[in-house]
Design a protein around this motif. Structure first.
Motif, PDB file in Angstrom:
ATOM      1  N   ILE A 170       0.827  -1.314  -0.148  1.00 50.27           N
ATOM      2  CA  ILE A 170       0.056  -0.071   0.126  1.00 50.27           C
ATOM      3  C   ILE A 170       0.775   1.220   0.130  1.00 50.27           C
ATOM      4  O   ILE A 170       1.909   1.001   0.794  1.00 50.27           O
ATOM      5  N   PRO A 171       0.455   2.384  -0.794  1.00 44.93           N
ATOM      6  CA  PRO A 171       1.215   3.645  -0.656  1.00 44.93           C
ATOM      7  C   PRO A 171       1.246   4.162   0.966  1.00 44.93           C
ATOM      8  O   PRO A 171       0.252   4.162   1.372  1.00 44.93           O
ATOM      9  N   VAL A 172       2.436   4.561   1.095  1.00 46.83           N
ATOM     10  CA  VAL A 172       2.606   5.176   2.528  1.00 46.83           C
ATOM     11  C   VAL A 172       3.055   6.626   2.299  1.00 46.83           C
ATOM     12  O   VAL A 172       3.992   6.851   1.594  1.00 46.83           O
ATOM     13  N   ARG A 173       2.191   7.688   2.593  1.00 47.95           N
ATOM     14  CA  ARG A 173       2.480   9.091   2.533  1.00 47.95           C
ATOM     15  C   ARG A 173       3.537   9.239   3.599  1.00 47.95           C
ATOM     16  O   ARG A 173       3.909   8.735   4.388  1.00 47.95           O
ATOM     17  N   ASP A 174       4.082  10.656   3.190  1.00 44.07           N
ATOM     18  CA  ASP A 174       5.149  11.101   3.939  1.00 44.07           C
ATOM     19  C   ASP A 174       4.703  11.999   5.183  1.00 44.07           C
ATOM     20  O   ASP A 174       5.526  12.154   6.085  1.00 44.07           O
ATOM     21  N   GLU A 175       3.387  12.384   5.225  1.00 44.10           N
ATOM     22  CA  GLU A 175       3.141  13.025   6.337  1.00 44.10           C
ATOM     23  C   GLU A 175       2.121  12.569   7.228  1.00 44.10           C
ATOM     24  O   GLU A 175       1.115  11.498   6.843  1.00 44.10           O
ATOM     25  N   TYR A 176       2.129  12.879   8.473  1.00 42.85           N
ATOM     26  CA  TYR A 176       1.202  12.235   9.678  1.00 42.85           C
ATOM     27  C   TYR A 176      -0.250  12.876   9.133  1.00 42.85           C
ATOM     28  O   TYR A 176      -0.383  13.962   8.737  1.00 42.85           O
ATOM     29  N   ALA A 177      -1.208  12.313   9.559  1.00 43.32           N
ATOM     30  CA  ALA A 177      -2.570  12.727   9.489  1.00 43.32           C
ATOM     31  C   ALA A 177      -3.270  12.413  10.906  1.00 43.32           C
ATOM     32  O   ALA A 177      -4.331  11.591  10.965  1.00 43.32           O
ATOM     33  N   GLY A 178      -2.954  13.168  11.873  1.00 45.21           N
ATOM     34  CA  GLY A 178      -3.604  13.069  13.227  1.00 45.21           C
ATOM     35  C   GLY A 178      -2.765  11.426  13.406  1.00 45.21           C
ATOM     36  O   GLY A 178      -1.761  11.207  13.399  1.00 45.21           O
ATOM     37  N   ALA A 179      -3.870  11.017  14.331  1.00 45.81           N
ATOM     38  CA  ALA A 179      -3.807   9.405  15.028  1.00 45.81           C
ATOM     39  C   ALA A 179      -4.267   8.440  14.100  1.00 45.81           C
ATOM     40  O   ALA A 179      -4.153   7.407  14.468  1.00 45.81           O
ATOM     41  N   LYS A 180      -4.514   8.911  12.693  1.00 47.21           N
ATOM     42  CA  LYS A 180      -4.956   7.952  11.886  1.00 47.21           C
ATOM     43  C   LYS A 180      -3.989   6.928  11.024  1.00 47.21           C
ATOM     44  O   LYS A 180      -2.769   7.450  10.690  1.00 47.21           O
ATOM     45  N   PHE A 181      -4.370   5.718  10.896  1.00 44.03           N
ATOM     46  CA  PHE A 181      -3.433   4.927  10.132  1.00 44.03           C
ATOM     47  C   PHE A 181      -3.639   4.951   8.600  1.00 44.03           C
ATOM     48  O   PHE A 181      -2.727   4.777   7.712  1.00 44.03           O
ATOM     49  N   PHE A 182      -4.936   5.163   8.205  1.00 43.39           N
ATOM     50  CA  PHE A 182      -5.176   5.299   6.787  1.00 43.39           C
ATOM     51  C   PHE A 182      -5.976   6.515   6.574  1.00 43.39           C
ATOM     52  O   PHE A 182      -6.723   7.097   7.550  1.00 43.39           O
ATOM     53  N   ILE A 183      -5.876   7.165   5.301  1.00 46.47           N
ATOM     54  CA  ILE A 183      -6.625   8.220   5.062  1.00 46.47           C
ATOM     55  C   ILE A 183      -7.033   7.920   3.469  1.00 46.47           C
ATOM     56  O   ILE A 183      -6.225   7.091   2.743  1.00 46.47           O
ATOM     57  N   LYS A 184      -7.833   8.834   2.755  1.00 43.61           N
ATOM     58  CA  LYS A 184      -8.065   8.741   1.286  1.00 43.61           C
ATOM     59  C   LYS A 184      -7.578  10.045   0.656  1.00 43.61           C
ATOM     60  O   LYS A 184      -7.736  11.025   1.229  1.00 43.61           O
ATOM     61  N   GLU A 185      -6.639   9.796  -0.401  1.00 41.95           N
ATOM     62  CA  GLU A 185      -6.071  10.761  -1.162  1.00 41.95           C
ATOM     63  C   GLU A 185      -6.274  10.574  -2.515  1.00 41.95           C
ATOM     64  O   GLU A 185      -6.130   9.480  -3.246  1.00 41.95           O
ATOM     65  N   ALA A 186      -6.983  11.426  -3.261  1.00 40.37           N
ATOM     66  CA  ALA A 186      -7.466  11.292  -4.501  1.00 40.37           C
ATOM     67  C   ALA A 186      -8.236  10.222  -4.891  1.00 40.37           C
ATOM     68  O   ALA A 186      -8.099   9.344  -5.722  1.00 40.37           O
ATOM     69  N   GLY A 187      -9.233   9.918  -3.896  1.00 41.66           N
ATOM     70  CA  GLY A 187     -10.138   8.610  -3.962  1.00 41.66           C
ATOM     71  C   GLY A 187      -9.410   7.480  -3.682  1.00 41.66           C
ATOM     72  O   GLY A 187      -9.972   6.155  -3.877  1.00 41.66           O
ATOM     73  N   LYS A 188      -8.253   7.352  -3.374  1.00 39.24           N
ATOM     74  CA  LYS A 188      -7.223   6.198  -3.129  1.00 39.24           C
ATOM     75  C   LYS A 188      -7.295   5.927  -1.717  1.00 39.24           C
ATOM     76  O   LYS A 188      -6.667   7.305  -0.930  1.00 39.24           O
ATOM     77  N   ARG A 189      -6.897   4.938  -1.044  1.00 41.07           N
ATOM     78  CA  ARG A 189      -6.547   4.498   0.407  1.00 41.07           C
ATOM     79  C   ARG A 189      -5.349   4.603   0.416  1.00 41.07           C
ATOM     80  O   ARG A 189      -4.589   3.602  -0.215  1.00 41.07           O
ATOM     81  N   VAL A 190      -4.490   5.251   1.253  1.00 45.23           N
ATOM     82  CA  VAL A 190      -3.135   5.222   1.430  1.00 45.23           C
ATOM     83  C   VAL A 190      -2.838   5.222   3.147  1.00 45.23           C
ATOM     84  O   VAL A 190      -3.719   5.460   3.779  1.00 45.23           O
ATOM     85  N   ALA A 191      -1.656   4.680   3.332  1.00 42.75           N
ATOM     86  CA  ALA A 191      -1.459   4.594   4.793  1.00 42.75           C
ATOM     87  C   ALA A 191      -0.622   5.731   5.202  1.00 42.75           C
ATOM     88  O   ALA A 191       0.112   6.366   4.236  1.00 42.75           O
ATOM     89  N   THR A 192      -0.598   6.043   6.325  1.00 45.61           N
ATOM     90  CA  THR A 192       0.166   7.160   7.128  1.00 45.61           C
ATOM     91  C   THR A 192       1.363   6.515   7.612  1.00 45.61           C
ATOM     92  O   THR A 192       1.561   5.407   7.960  1.00 45.61           O
ATOM     93  N   PRO A 193       2.384   7.421   7.928  1.00 45.79           N
ATOM     94  CA  PRO A 193       3.724   6.823   8.555  1.00 45.79           C
ATOM     95  C   PRO A 193       3.293   6.166   9.751  1.00 45.79           C
ATOM     96  O   PRO A 193       4.156   5.333  10.362  1.00 45.79           O
TER      97      PRO A 193
END
Length: 351
Positions: A170-193
């Protein structure tokens, strides 16, 4: 093998589940774990472990109770090495202090599962092939050598197998998103650090299982004793990290003490295997003696560390980098940066 009543297994499972639920609810809001809070939780986990040990004494007898206590104390002492690695991982990924407990919570759940698998396999192998105890002893002697020579393998979180596999799945983004493990970017599910950090924690625990599993099997070959002792040691690992993270450098003789303990357990394994395979005339090291040796060595290592500070002992080491302590929690009342006061800042780089 012990004849463990089904209700005792049920009581253990219920204690673990309830404890995890209470812990999760108590920390449902992301915040920095201070020294006082960590001390309170550490006291709770130790109390639960000792109470369960008392139940084992009453239900299964003094021998089983002593084996449980010895195994729990052994795993508790060996887990100190995990704390150093936690600090390295948190610093490497620049994990905000407010999110560290959440990461360790899921790390503990994974550790409970994997340790259960490894210990079950270990018990099954030892029960069929006693000679494997000699191989386990060799592993412990090699670990002793590395500790005495300060040749512990360095741990690179980003190069661990678990993290590399995660990045492939799964793609892993470079930035945190609070305490979330996953978020959606451009309609795709990506993991946070944060998910990568959990993967790194799990990978580290698998490495440490190489030492801890053979060590605990030297104390007992009963599945109930080895797993429950491991589980209670693991449950208290998060609180122990937040309690001792700022004090680890002061206990500079602790690694030497752990080396002595591992060597002692290695000798115990050799005598145990020789007694079963070669001659019943070969003595074995009893559980009460093992408990006394482990307790004495740990107490001596801590006392000597406090009596002879690192500067006096000539072992003080400078931080490896300016960010070496970035992942460590601060005691209550410690200075906090504006960044720490805003745990939901989504723009937190991972490297």
């Amino acid at each position: 093998m012990l004849e463990v009543p089904l209700w005792l297994w049920g009581a253990f499972a219920a204690t673990v589940v309830v404890s995890l639920v209470v812990d999760l609810l108590a920390h449902r809001t992301a915040h920095v774990i201070g020294f006082k809070e960590a001390a309170a939780w550490s006291g709770l986990w130790v109390s639960l472990a000792l109470i369960f040990g008392a139940v084992i004494f009453l239900v299964l007898g003094a021998t089983a109770g002593t084996e449980y206590t010895t195994a729990w104390l052994l795993e508790k002492s060996l887990s100190v090495d995990n704390l150093f690695v936690f600090a390295v991982i948190f610093a490497y990924f620049k994990v905000p202090r407010a999110y560290q407990h959440r990461v360790l919570f899921f790390g503990v759940i994974g550790a409970l599962v994997f340790r259960g698998i490894f210990l079950s396999l270990g018990v099954a192998i030892v029960s069929r092939f006693t000679a494997v105890l000699f191989a386990f002893a060799a592993v412990l002697f090699y670990s002793t050598y590395k500790l005495l020579k300060d040749e512990e393998d360095s741990f690179d979180p980003d190069k661990s197998f678990a993290v590399r596999m995660l990045r492939k799945l799964i793609p892993v983004r470079d930035e945190y998103a609070g305490a979330k493990f996953f978020i959606k970017e451009a309609g795709k599910r990506v993991a946070t650090p944060l998910l990568a950090v959990v993967a790194a924690i799990e990978a580290a625990d698998l490495i440490f299982a190489v030492d801890s599993v053979p060590a605990v099997l030297a104390v007992s070959d009963d599945a109930f004793i080895v797993y429950t002792s491991n589980a209670f040691a693991i449950l208290g690992l998060r609180a122990l990290y937040f309690l001792l993270a700022d004090l680890l450098d002061r206990f500079h003789y602790l690694n030497k003490g752990l080396a002595i303990i591992l060597a002692f357990i290695g000798v115990k394994l050799i005598l145990q295997a020789s007694h079963k395979l070669i001659s019943t005339g070969i003595p074995e090291i009893s559980s009460p003696l093992s408990l006394a040796v482990i307790t004495t060595v740990l107490a001596g290592a801590v006392a000597l560390s406090l009596r002879r500070p690192a500067t006096a002992a000539g072992s003080e080491q400078a931080p490896s980098s300016p960010d070496a302590s970035a992942g460590l929690p601060e005691p209550d009342g410690g200075a906090r940066t504006e960044r720490d006061q805003q745990p939901d800042d989504p723009s937190r780089p991972s490297s």
